[in-house]
Design a protein around this motif. Structure first.
Motif, PDB file in Angstrom:
ATOM      1  N   SER A 101      -8.373  -4.681   8.262  1.00 27.04           N
ATOM      2  CA  SER A 101      -7.061  -3.697   8.045  1.00 27.04           C
ATOM      3  C   SER A 101      -6.568  -3.662   7.005  1.00 27.04           C
ATOM      4  O   SER A 101      -6.411  -3.104   5.933  1.00 27.04           O
ATOM      5  N   PHE A 102      -6.625  -5.116   5.730  1.00 29.88           N
ATOM      6  CA  PHE A 102      -6.525  -5.226   4.246  1.00 29.88           C
ATOM      7  C   PHE A 102      -7.462  -3.849   3.745  1.00 29.88           C
ATOM      8  O   PHE A 102      -6.880  -3.399   3.276  1.00 29.88           O
ATOM      9  N   ILE A 103      -9.097  -4.646   4.288  1.00 30.94           N
ATOM     10  CA  ILE A 103      -9.474  -3.742   3.393  1.00 30.94           C
ATOM     11  C   ILE A 103      -9.034  -2.189   3.189  1.00 30.94           C
ATOM     12  O   ILE A 103      -9.486  -1.581   2.193  1.00 30.94           O
ATOM     13  N   ALA A 104      -9.282  -1.663   4.586  1.00 34.44           N
ATOM     14  CA  ALA A 104      -9.436  -0.487   5.288  1.00 34.44           C
ATOM     15  C   ALA A 104      -7.248   0.944   3.876  1.00 34.44           C
ATOM     16  O   ALA A 104      -7.207   1.372   4.309  1.00 34.44           O
ATOM     17  N   GLN A 105      -6.324  -0.700   4.613  1.00 37.02           N
ATOM     18  CA  GLN A 105      -5.394  -0.317   3.974  1.00 37.02           C
ATOM     19  C   GLN A 105      -5.424  -0.382   2.338  1.00 37.02           C
ATOM     20  O   GLN A 105      -5.356   1.284   1.667  1.00 37.02           O
ATOM     21  N   GLY A 106      -5.913  -0.615   1.607  1.00 38.21           N
ATOM     22  CA  GLY A 106      -6.134  -1.002   0.767  1.00 38.21           C
ATOM     23  C   GLY A 106      -7.295   0.408  -0.678  1.00 38.21           C
ATOM     24  O   GLY A 106      -6.626   0.545  -1.044  1.00 38.21           O
ATOM     25  N   MET A 107      -8.077   0.715   0.698  1.00 35.50           N
ATOM     26  CA  MET A 107      -8.528   2.118   0.487  1.00 35.50           C
ATOM     27  C   MET A 107      -7.802   3.004   0.850  1.00 35.50           C
ATOM     28  O   MET A 107      -7.949   4.332  -0.386  1.00 35.50           O
ATOM     29  N   LYS A 108      -6.929   3.246   1.452  1.00 34.98           N
ATOM     30  CA  LYS A 108      -5.905   3.974   2.245  1.00 34.98           C
ATOM     31  C   LYS A 108      -4.986   4.401   0.419  1.00 34.98           C
ATOM     32  O   LYS A 108      -4.467   5.524   0.170  1.00 34.98           O
ATOM     33  N   GLU A 109      -5.116   3.183  -0.089  1.00 33.92           N
ATOM     34  CA  GLU A 109      -4.085   3.528  -1.005  1.00 33.92           C
ATOM     35  C   GLU A 109      -4.842   4.827  -2.438  1.00 33.92           C
ATOM     36  O   GLU A 109      -4.166   5.182  -3.563  1.00 33.92           O
ATOM     37  N   GLY A 110      -6.242   4.493  -2.255  1.00 38.87           N
ATOM     38  CA  GLY A 110      -6.443   5.078  -3.788  1.00 38.87           C
ATOM     39  C   GLY A 110      -7.075   6.139  -3.533  1.00 38.87           C
ATOM     40  O   GLY A 110      -7.451   6.785  -3.915  1.00 38.87           O
ATOM     41  N   VAL A 111      -7.225   6.785  -1.831  1.00 38.78           N
ATOM     42  CA  VAL A 111      -6.989   8.144  -1.290  1.00 38.78           C
ATOM     43  C   VAL A 111      -6.907   9.632  -2.699  1.00 38.78           C
ATOM     44  O   VAL A 111      -4.738   9.278  -2.749  1.00 38.78           O
ATOM     45  N   VAL A 112      -6.921   9.760  -3.158  1.00 39.82           N
ATOM     46  CA  VAL A 112      -6.065  11.119  -4.085  1.00 39.82           C
ATOM     47  C   VAL A 112      -5.748  12.097  -2.988  1.00 39.82           C
ATOM     48  O   VAL A 112      -6.705  12.547  -2.708  1.00 39.82           O
ATOM     49  N   PRO A 113      -5.066  12.350  -2.857  1.00 40.57           N
ATOM     50  CA  PRO A 113      -4.520  13.669  -1.923  1.00 40.57           C
ATOM     51  C   PRO A 113      -5.467  15.225  -2.776  1.00 40.57           C
ATOM     52  O   PRO A 113      -5.548  15.421  -3.639  1.00 40.57           O
ATOM     53  N   LYS A 114      -6.097  16.024  -2.067  1.00 43.59           N
ATOM     54  CA  LYS A 114      -7.004  16.767  -2.433  1.00 43.59           C
ATOM     55  C   LYS A 114      -5.792  18.261  -3.313  1.00 43.59           C
ATOM     56  O   LYS A 114      -4.603  18.303  -2.772  1.00 43.59           O
ATOM     57  N   GLY A 115      -6.762  18.757  -4.196  1.00 44.33           N
ATOM     58  CA  GLY A 115      -5.597  19.064  -4.798  1.00 44.33           C
ATOM     59  C   GLY A 115      -4.753  18.493  -6.286  1.00 44.33           C
ATOM     60  O   GLY A 115      -4.095  19.075  -6.717  1.00 44.33           O
ATOM     61  N   ALA A 116      -4.675  16.787  -5.906  1.00 42.17           N
ATOM     62  CA  ALA A 116      -3.984  16.040  -6.772  1.00 42.17           C
ATOM     63  C   ALA A 116      -4.903  15.573  -7.811  1.00 42.17           C
ATOM     64  O   ALA A 116      -6.492  15.611  -8.140  1.00 42.17           O
TER      65      ALA A 116
END
Length: 118
Positions: A101-116
């Motif tokens: 869960s920690f890994i998934a959360q950390g990864m989600k924080e790194g996702v750049v929204p499309k177009g950004a």
């Protein structure tokens, strides 16, 4: 083991099958590599966050992990339990669930929204 993960995923959420290539070998290699990199970073907290954010950005758009990370984590733990044998128990299950869960959360924080711009 990861073959079993995808079998279970497609049983539980058949609509996800179209998100993956016909051969799941590449997908399994990708997930295995992701987990290896994340675990190698656990001893170095500052590097770990940077690694997880980079992984999130790099894996953005692959499969369902961004939108259904709870399902992915639960299924990974379920499959780990299947392969864990008699050494598997509640304590180990909780520990894996927390780490994934920690890994998934950390990864989600790194996702750049499309177009950004990253």
């Amino acid at each position: 083991m990861f073959k079993r993960f995808y079998e279970r995923l497609f049983e539980i959420a058949p609509h996800t099958r179209d998100l993956y290539s016909e051969s799941l070998t590449e997908e399994a290699i990708r997930v295995n590599g992701l987990l290896e990199i994340a675990f190698l970073s656990l001893d170095h907290p500052q590097a770990m966050f940077a690694t997880l954010h980079t992984l999130g950005r790099d894996f953005s758009g692959f499969g369902i992990w961004e939108t259904q990370s709870d399902l992915v984590v639960d299924l990974l733990v379920e499959v780990f339990a299947e392969f864990g044998g008699e050494d598997w128990g509640t304590e180990l299950e909780k520990a894996w669930h927390s780490v994934l869960s920690f890994i998934a959360q950390g990864m989600k924080e790194g996702v750049v929204p499309k177009g950004a711009i990253a």
